[in-house]
Design a protein around this motif. Sequence first.
Motif, PDB file in Angstrom:
ATOM      1  N   TYR A 223     -13.815  19.340 -10.055  1.00 60.28           N
ATOM      2  CA  TYR A 223     -14.093  19.253 -11.493  1.00 60.28           C
ATOM      3  C   TYR A 223     -12.877  19.592 -12.357  1.00 60.28           C
ATOM      4  O   TYR A 223     -12.986  19.677 -13.575  1.00 60.28           O
ATOM      5  N   GLU A 240     -14.900  27.412 -16.864  1.00 63.73           N
ATOM      6  CA  GLU A 240     -15.508  26.201 -17.396  1.00 63.73           C
ATOM      7  C   GLU A 240     -14.469  25.290 -18.047  1.00 63.73           C
ATOM      8  O   GLU A 240     -13.365  25.704 -18.391  1.00 63.73           O
ATOM      9  N   ARG A 243     -16.392  19.537 -18.377  1.00 64.42           N
ATOM     10  CA  ARG A 243     -17.187  18.863 -17.335  1.00 64.42           C
ATOM     11  C   ARG A 243     -18.173  19.797 -16.635  1.00 64.42           C
ATOM     12  O   ARG A 243     -19.219  19.370 -16.168  1.00 64.42           O
ATOM     13  N   ALA A 244     -17.810  21.080 -16.504  1.00 63.26           N
ATOM     14  CA  ALA A 244     -18.669  21.974 -15.733  1.00 63.26           C
ATOM     15  C   ALA A 244     -18.422  23.422 -16.118  1.00 63.26           C
ATOM     16  O   ALA A 244     -17.398  23.764 -16.721  1.00 63.26           O
ATOM     17  N   LYS A 245     -19.399  24.260 -15.770  1.00 59.65           N
ATOM     18  CA  LYS A 245     -19.277  25.712 -15.966  1.00 59.65           C
ATOM     19  C   LYS A 245     -19.695  26.405 -14.672  1.00 59.65           C
ATOM     20  O   LYS A 245     -20.736  26.098 -14.088  1.00 59.65           O
TER      21      LYS A 245
END
Length: 258
Positions: A223, A240, A243-245
Amino acid sequence: MAIDTYALPVIRYPSGKIKRTEEIIKKTTIAIRKLLTMHGAIHPKSDITRLYLGRKDGGRGLRSVQQTVKEKEQSIKAYAASMATSDKLLAEFRSDALTIELRPDDEKIDWHMKPLDGACHRQVFKVGDLYQTYMWLNKGNLTANTESVIITAQEPVLPTRQLQTKIYHTRDDPRCRLCKDSPELAACIQHIIRGCKQLAGNTYTERHNNVAGVVFRSLHDEYGINKPQDWWNGPGKVNENDRAKFLWDFYIQTDKHV
């Protein structure tokens, strides 16, 4: 690998020309195992059958002296048989007993079916991938001593207190030496690796985080999130991007107590 490369060729080369009795072969085999035991590569009570199995099957991959001698004798007999029609001398040498039993598959089955030695293997076989499970044996990045300890724990013949009490009769109390609560079980040493209260708060957590760290780094690569350059540096609590955490060792409030 050293034994297969340097020692067994000395035995293999004259086999079929120099007759070796079963007694000599047996003594040589025992001498090899004794040396390996003295140097900590084999536990004295470890399963012998597993020692000669291939590593992909969960064994140590050692070639036996008996198999080495018989393979060489068989190859000479097979050559004599193929050339007997054109060579009178080889025709006289030819033996009708061209089939020879090497290491049979039923020995492998016997190891798997042994009540204690095969217990861990049978548990893995029900739920896991055996190839992936025994990949650590194929990698060859562990010392012989470390390899021996892991296999000894799987079989299991590590001197747990339950084993010392029930089998060896050298102890009266089978309870865990740390928590003094449950017995130190022999079968796959379940209590030590996952059930001791004294180890739950630190050792088990550290082991869990080491495994989770591999997953953490793989996902961060996927990611595109920055990760610590050194493997011993743990991730931050929150990592994060758009796109993502990722939350690491993070307290999560739930409606019901977990």
